[in-house]
Design an enzyme around this catalytic site. Structure first.
Site, PDB file in Angstrom:
ATOM      1  N   CYS A  75     100.794  62.688 -28.968  1.00  0.00           N
ATOM      2  CA  CYS A  75     102.230  62.497 -28.774  1.00  0.00           C
ATOM      3  C   CYS A  75     103.040  63.664 -29.339  1.00  0.00           C
ATOM      4  O   CYS A  75     104.064  64.051 -28.767  1.00  0.00           O
ATOM      5  CB  CYS A  75     102.688  61.183 -29.400  1.00  0.00           C
ATOM      6  SG  CYS A  75     102.552  61.139 -31.206  1.00  0.00           S
TER       7      CYS A  75
ATOM      8  N   HIS B 287     104.281  57.732 -34.394  1.00  0.00           N
ATOM      9  CA  HIS B 287     104.397  58.180 -33.011  1.00  0.00           C
ATOM     10  C   HIS B 287     105.600  59.101 -32.843  1.00  0.00           C
ATOM     11  O   HIS B 287     106.697  58.793 -33.306  1.00  0.00           O
ATOM     12  CB  HIS B 287     104.551  56.961 -32.098  1.00  0.00           C
ATOM     13  CG  HIS B 287     104.549  57.277 -30.634  1.00  0.00           C
ATOM     14  ND1 HIS B 287     103.528  57.965 -30.017  1.00  0.00           N
ATOM     15  CD2 HIS B 287     105.448  56.989 -29.654  1.00  0.00           C
ATOM     16  CE1 HIS B 287     103.801  58.079 -28.726  1.00  0.00           C
ATOM     17  NE2 HIS B 287     104.963  57.506 -28.471  1.00  0.00           N
TER      18      HIS B 287
ATOM     19  N   ASN C 184     109.598  58.971 -23.894  1.00  0.00           N
ATOM     20  CA  ASN C 184     108.291  58.645 -24.446  1.00  0.00           C
ATOM     21  C   ASN C 184     107.210  59.350 -23.627  1.00  0.00           C
ATOM     22  O   ASN C 184     107.501  59.990 -22.613  1.00  0.00           O
ATOM     23  CB  ASN C 184     108.084  57.132 -24.449  1.00  0.00           C
ATOM     24  CG  ASN C 184     107.049  56.687 -25.458  1.00  0.00           C
ATOM     25  OD1 ASN C 184     106.422  57.507 -26.124  1.00  0.00           O
ATOM     26  ND2 ASN C 184     106.850  55.395 -25.574  1.00  0.00           N
TER      27      ASN C 184
END
Length: 465
Positions: A90, A384, A406
């Site tokens: 991520c 994250h 995202n």
């Protein structure tokens, strides 16, 4: 017979001693617990419901489940949504979101999709070297030393921070996605990572032995090079062979080729897309209420390359962090940020709010730890990275909600994005990377002071995945 009798007596004594040890659940304690938890008729219905349903479905706050307000007063330009699949990259996806958004702003129309597989190849190679060199540096320490254990416990991983994006791209450059697309193992990293980690532990033991036998530095370096060659080969087979040169033509937002195709190396392509050296152009800030604000901290060995930059950040109150974020978003700049994303997340709606679920009422208790207490007890931390893209401001200029891009695919949440209330962000946001032009003088002065060194085992200093 005497030996057998003596052994039996010792066993009885040990059993009696174990039974007398304080701190266990005694029969009296268990009896008191059971008396306080006799199920009533209403309890049995709840037990049946929880046993047959997901806890989140039962704890969902229906009063907070209405239609979402998806309008934002300050929003950056939309771009394509990426998907990290079954990988912990991520940090790279969020970092690339920032780079390609800045490229689009700088060129006013051109777009680019950057290859995560390419940079991931060198990320894994560099982390392997960091582990092996760490085993050399600590070779004369006992195997149960905390730092030695750190290297063997985490020989390689997918995670990272924006510092890794800066160090790796400056060293190895960038390539477009079509030049080096994803492989099965770059999308699904667990098996290849486990095999490489096992090989690194084996190599680490061999290097420690060489250090302890006082082998010459040249011989140790030669051995490490041979080991890294094996890791390189495993990465070639699982991720792909990184290109040395390629030909590429940029496209505009409508997908039309602009100009002629040119031949690039990864480093020349980096210069074309980024246009500058990243290190020195940003600072990382964090909200850690356990520690003093306006102080700078540095995490030893929290880096991607052995010769790169440790993760360094200035600790700030959320008000200061939000002020910088709003200024950058107003200028059209997307920002790398990280969160404890799983807390109070309504996955179906792509919505984070502290009032999404009422776990306390479901279990007839409270969950009352502060942010500092959650961090200290490993109950919460940065898990994250996502790309901050929008904020909604009230009439006084204060944030009411935020939006992030995202990396879980365009079909997830709000067309690949996630909306979070300001009250949620203040509890579960931890890191923000801010370009220098949006950093107030007071904050920059604090960032430039001598950092306090902290340990990588700290609850908050885990890499974003």
């Amino acid at each position: 017979m005497r030996k057998g009798l003596l052994f039996a007596m010792m066993c009885v004594a040990l059993t009696a001693s174990a039974q007398k040890r304080e701190g266990g659940i005694s029969e009296k304690m268990l009896s008191e617990i059971e008396k306080e938890n006799v199920l009533q008729a209403s309890d049995r219905a709840l037990v049946n419901a929880i046993g047959a349903n997901a806890i989140d479905d039962l704890a969902k706050n229906r009063q907070n489940a209405g239609a979402l307000d998806t309008q934002f007063s300050v929003e950056t330009k939309k771009q394509s949504i990426s998907d990290q699949k079954q990988s912990g990259r991520c940090w790279m996806f969020s970092g690339f979101n920032v780079l390609r958004s800045d490229f689009n702003l700088r060129t006013d129309s051109l777009t680019v999709e950057l290859s995560q597989a390419y940079l991931f190849f060198y990320d894994q190679l560099e982390k392997a070297n960091l582990m092996l060199q760490g085993c050399i540096d600590t070779g004369n320490k006992p195997i149960d030393d905390q730092r030695v254990q750190f290297f063997f416990h985490y020989p390689i991983n997918d995670g990272g921070t924006f510092c890794g994006v800066a160090d790796l791209t400056e060293k190895y450059g960038l390539v477009p996605t079509e030049v080096m697309p994803e492989s099965f193992s770059s999308d699904n990293t667990s098996k290849a990572r486990a095999l490489i980690a096992s090989k690194l532990r084996e190599f680490g033991l061999q290097l420690r032995e060489m250090v302890q036998k006082d082998k010459k530095p040249g011989a140790i370096e030669k051995a490490k090079t041979r080991m890294l060659s094996q890791i390189y080969r495993m990465l070639q087979f699982t991720i792909g062979n990184p290109p040395q040169k390629f030909t590429y033509a940029f496209k505009n937002e409508k997908g039309k080729v602009v100009g002629e195709a040119k031949e690039y190396t990864p480093l020349s392509f980096y210069k074309e897309v980024v246009g500058k050296q990243l290190n020195g152009t940003f600072i990382m800030v964090m909200n850690d209420p356990r520690r003093e604000y306006y102080k700078t901290y540095e995490v030893e060995y929290d880096r991607h390359t052995y010769d790169g930059h440790n993760w360094k950040y200035v600790n700030l109150p959320m008000d200061d962090i939000e002020e910088m974020a709003i200024s950058a978003l107003k200028a059209g700049r997307k920002l790398y940020s990280s969160y404890d994303v799983g807390k109070m997340l309504d996955r179906k709606r792509g919505y984070c709010d502290t009032e999404n679920f009422d776990y306390g009422s479901l279990f007839n208790t409270t969950f009352g730890m502060t942010k500092a207490e959650r961090i200290s007890t490993f109950d919460s931390g940065s898990t994250h990275a996502m790309t901050l893209t929008a904020v909604d401001l009230d009439k006084k200029g204060k944030a009411t909600k935020w939006k992030v891009e995202n990396s879980w695919g365009a079909d997830w949440g709000q067309k690949g994005c996630l909306i979070m209330t300001d009250r949620w962000l203040r509890e579960y946001m931890f890191r923000l990377v801010v370009p220098n032009e949006f950093v107030p003088a007071k904050v920059m002065k604090a960032y430039e002071t001598q950092p306090v060194m902290v340990m990588p085992e700290d609850p908050l200093f885990q890499m974003d995945e």
